[in-house]
Write a protein that holds these residues in place. Structure first.
Motif, short mmCIF file in Angstrom:
data_model
loop_
_atom_site.label_atom_id
_atom_site.label_comp_id
_atom_site.label_asym_id
_atom_site.label_seq_id
_atom_site.Cartn_x
_atom_site.Cartn_y
_atom_site.Cartn_z
N CYS A 80 0.85 -1.19 0.00
CA CYS A 80 0.00 0.00 0.00
C CYS A 80 0.89 1.24 0.00
CB CYS A 80 -0.90 -0.01 1.23
SG CYS A 80 -1.59 1.59 1.65
N PHE A 100 0.12 4.25 0.83
CA PHE A 100 -0.07 5.03 2.05
C PHE A 100 0.70 4.46 3.24
CE2 PHE A 100 -3.49 7.42 0.11
CZ PHE A 100 -3.32 8.64 0.72
N CYS A 101 0.73 3.12 3.32
CA CYS A 101 1.51 2.50 4.41
C CYS A 101 2.98 2.91 4.27
CB CYS A 101 1.36 0.98 4.40
SG CYS A 101 -0.24 0.42 5.01
N HIS A 119 -4.08 -0.47 8.37
CA HIS A 119 -4.46 -0.36 6.96
C HIS A 119 -5.91 -0.77 6.74
CE1 HIS A 119 -4.17 -0.55 2.58
NE2 HIS A 119 -5.02 -1.55 2.74
N HIS A 178 -6.17 3.36 1.46
CA HIS A 178 -5.95 3.56 2.90
C HIS A 178 -6.64 4.87 3.28
CE1 HIS A 178 -2.63 2.80 6.11
NE2 HIS A 178 -3.43 3.71 6.62
ZN LIG Z 1 -2.09 1.08 3.83
#
Ligand SMILES: [Zn+2]
Ligand SMILES: [Zn+2]
Ligand SMILES: [Zn+2]
Length: 346
Positions: free
Chosen positions: A206, A208-209, A249, A301
């Motif tokens: 991901c 965003f992670c 997440h 996310h």
């Molecule tokens: Zn994420």
């Protein structure tokens, strides 16, 4: 010598010039609070008859909270949080005449829901100063309405946002947020979905992670607790912009646990409180980015974006979609970090 920098957003194909040559201090942005409107406030307790019946009210009952709605001409009083249909809805519920099987948004009537979440019975009680328990009720009301409305076949997206002060579009000063559903996924969300899906396909991770891990340990970090990290995004288009990203997440904020709701309330309280003390209660907007499609589970996310309204978008921004930000996200983060820290010591 120009040392301005051009930056691209993590996900969007959106560019900003960080124009530090025009370096400004927080005090340059301080505006006078707008004069208080002295009209009767339709969102205050005892004025319930001035608004449409509530679709949801929280009432305190002993130790617990009872959830009700106004019906059969009865208006609940002594509420903690109240959700009402907007009197001038942008999107309105379907009528029998609407053919909901048609999927073309361009030619259809704007079908959906537009609601106002009244965050507190107290006229001057905003999230930056609110008791945590009150902010938890507000977040819980967001989730209750999100759960109900996202089940409707004609709802493809639910946008929850807040306008603070007249300069940022709030027509009433009583603390409130809004919710608008749309029959399609709006452009910025669609672009975020597309970019994060591409990233997932390439990296099996991901985006965003990855961003979260990087920003949590870098110069744009502002604050964190058990469940959330707050940072100034790399390509902020607004001075002092910050994002709140959950560590867990999840693509849809409906999945939030009770502990996360409490932690989100704390995060909003201290970060909006820090913004308030740093810039003398500036106008701002915020919006939750959360999505409904099941297949976005892995790659999207959810998060909250906060946009202080301290500058005016003019000819260049409006004609190009490119932005100029006179405060670097690194400088903004440093100022916000100490202001938020001071809030947590209150
Ligand atoms: Zn994420
Ligand atoms: Zn009021
Ligand atoms: Zn976003």
């Amino acid at each position: 010598m120009a040392s301005n920098q051009v930056r691209k957003d993590y996900l969007l194909n959106r560019w900003v010039v960080i124009a530090t040559e025009r370096k400004k201090r927080p005090t340059d942005f301080v505006t006078k609070p707008s004069a208080n409107n002295t009209d009767v406030c339709p969102l205050c307790p005892d004025n319930e008859h001035m608004t449409p019946p509530a679709v949801l009210v929280y009432l305190s009952s002993d130790e617990t909270v009872k959830k009700e709605k106004d019906q059969n001409g009865l208006c609940h009083k002594n509420w903690l949080v109240r959700v009402i249909p907007n009197m001038y809805p942008v999107f309105a519920p379907p009528t029998k005449k609407d053919d909901l099987t048609k999927q073309s948004p361009e030619s259809e009537r704007a079908v959906g829901h537009h609601e106002v979440i009244i965050e507190s019975p107290c006229h001057d009680n905003h999230p930056s100063t609110m008791k945590l328990s009150q902010l938890v009720y507000t977040i819980s009301a967001y989730l209750d309405r999100l759960a109900v409305l996202s089940k409707k076949s004609y709802v493809k997206h639910v946008s929850i946002f807040r306008n603070h002060r007249k300069e940022a579009g709030a027509s009433l000063s009583h603390p409130h947020s809004q919710l608008i559903t749309s029959p399609f996924i709006p452009t910025i969300l669609a672009e975020e979905l597309k970019a994060s899906k591409n990233y997932w396909n390439k990296n099996s991770k991901c985006l965003f992670c990855d961003v979260l891990n990087k920003e949590a340990a870098g110069p744009r970090f502002i604050w964190k607790n058990n469940s959330f990290v707050v940072f100034a995004p790399w390509a902020s288009i607004n001075p002092f912009e910050f994002w709140v990203v959950p560590k867990q997440h999840k693509s849809n904020m409906l999945c939030m646990s009770g502990g996360e709701m409490h932690d989100l309330a704390e995060t909003m309280r201290v970060c909006l409180g820090g913004l308030r003390s740093l810039l003398n209660d500036p106008p701002y907007n915020f919006g939750f980015h959360t999505v409904l499609p099941e297949d976005a589970k892995n790659y999207y996310h959810w998060h909250l974006e906060v946009y202080p309204k301290l500058s005016t978008w003019a000819g260049f921004e409006k004609s190009t979609g490119m932005f100029i930000n006179t405060v670097s996200p690194e400088d903004a983060a440093a100022e916000l970090r100490s202001a938020v820290q001071a809030e947590t010591n209150l």
